[in-house]
Design a protein around this motif. Sequence first.
Motif, short mmCIF file in Angstrom:
data_model
loop_
_atom_site.label_atom_id
_atom_site.label_comp_id
_atom_site.label_asym_id
_atom_site.label_seq_id
_atom_site.Cartn_x
_atom_site.Cartn_y
_atom_site.Cartn_z
N LEU A 1 0.73 -1.27 -0.10
CA LEU A 1 0.06 -0.03 -0.09
C LEU A 1 0.90 1.50 0.13
CD1 LEU A 1 -3.12 -0.75 2.38
CD2 LEU A 1 -3.05 -0.06 -0.20
N VAL B 1 -8.68 -0.04 -2.62
CA VAL B 1 -8.84 0.02 -1.22
C VAL B 1 -10.06 -0.66 -0.86
CG1 VAL B 1 -9.25 2.01 0.73
CG2 VAL B 1 -7.62 2.43 -1.08
N SER C 1 -4.20 5.89 2.51
CA SER C 1 -3.67 4.64 2.32
C SER C 1 -2.44 4.18 3.37
CB SER C 1 -2.96 4.39 0.86
OG SER C 1 -4.28 4.63 -0.06
#
Length: 397
Positions: A66, A107, A171
Amino acid sequence: MAFSATGWFARLPISMVGLGLVLLVSSSTGSYALAGSVSAASVVASAVTAPFQARLVERRGQHVMLPILAGVNAATLGGLVVVVHAGIPTPVPQVLAAVVGASSPLVGSYVRARWTHRLEGRPELQTAFALEALLDEVVFMVGPPLVTVLATTVSPVAGLLTAMVAGLVGSLMLAAQRRTQPPVHAHRAGSGTKPALGWATLGPVVVACAGLGVLFGSAEVVVVAVASEAGHRSASGLLLAGWATGSMLSALITGAMRLRMPPMNRFRIGAAVMAATMLPLPFISELGVLGPVLFLAGFAISPTLVASMAVVQRTVPPSRLTEGMAWTTTGMAAGVAAGAAVAGQVIDAAGGRAGFYVPLAAGLLTALVAFAGRAPSRPDSAVASPSDDATELTGAH
């Protein structure tokens, strides 16, 4: 629960970047076709790379991938804003937009994979899916008005820069929550046989999600064009937020109900209702009428997307759930790209209202494909589902 809240923040760019690019490019060049092509380049790249990104994340872990994805995405989006604002011609904006799409973290899939890891086989799983559907719609309530207000009152680039910061920070915060992330699956790193995804069911759902993507992507561009032709460009964000508000309310209703209908049946009915809600749009000329119609049309979105995720969760093996969800994201993203590009061409050729025939055709196609799909073969007792428990997508709106 913290990862769900963080995931909401990280998802804000989903509802902001596409509209922000349309607003920026169309205001800079006056061409909706060019705006659609830039937006399409982003979502096509996202569609092509989503399954590979999901596999890589499952193999390496969310906490590793991520930050890398978010960093590349933020840097490239910033570069795209500079390029478009400076008027650098094709194909540079499209190339950068493609990198933005390819590096955009999935996500929603990653958050849902966390919920599945924690609640697999428990009634609370579908309540969690319904919560995520609700949060998706809040994203689409907040994002479009925010990016529109920033683009029309502050600067054409302000909305996109805000989306960039939200995506990066969200994130990174999600990646830091390692305790809730799913484990790395050993078969990803080895040469063992992967469990089948169940394409007989998953394939039609992916195609139907592509149809929904065409509907969403084209409608977004058309609403901007119709509002601009009416002399109220800034109203486009409010119109799209109203659409999302209807979907949010239906997510609340869906999450509170104990539905007994199998998810594939609900997916088919939802797709048919979505097609029906598109029928009046080409014939509406007043924004004061368009707003309420879009609001009511939004009520069909969440139940349909919730059902699609329930079908996927019931079809694919747990070790490939993120990948299965990524394929639906791929289908929807590809549809968004096609919808934005086709709608832009139609608008430039025939005007804003004519563009509404694109989401109408997409809705009809989606309904046909949904009814042609095969129901999941996994028995109801094998997994938690909305029909037995409390209640899920998307979007990849």
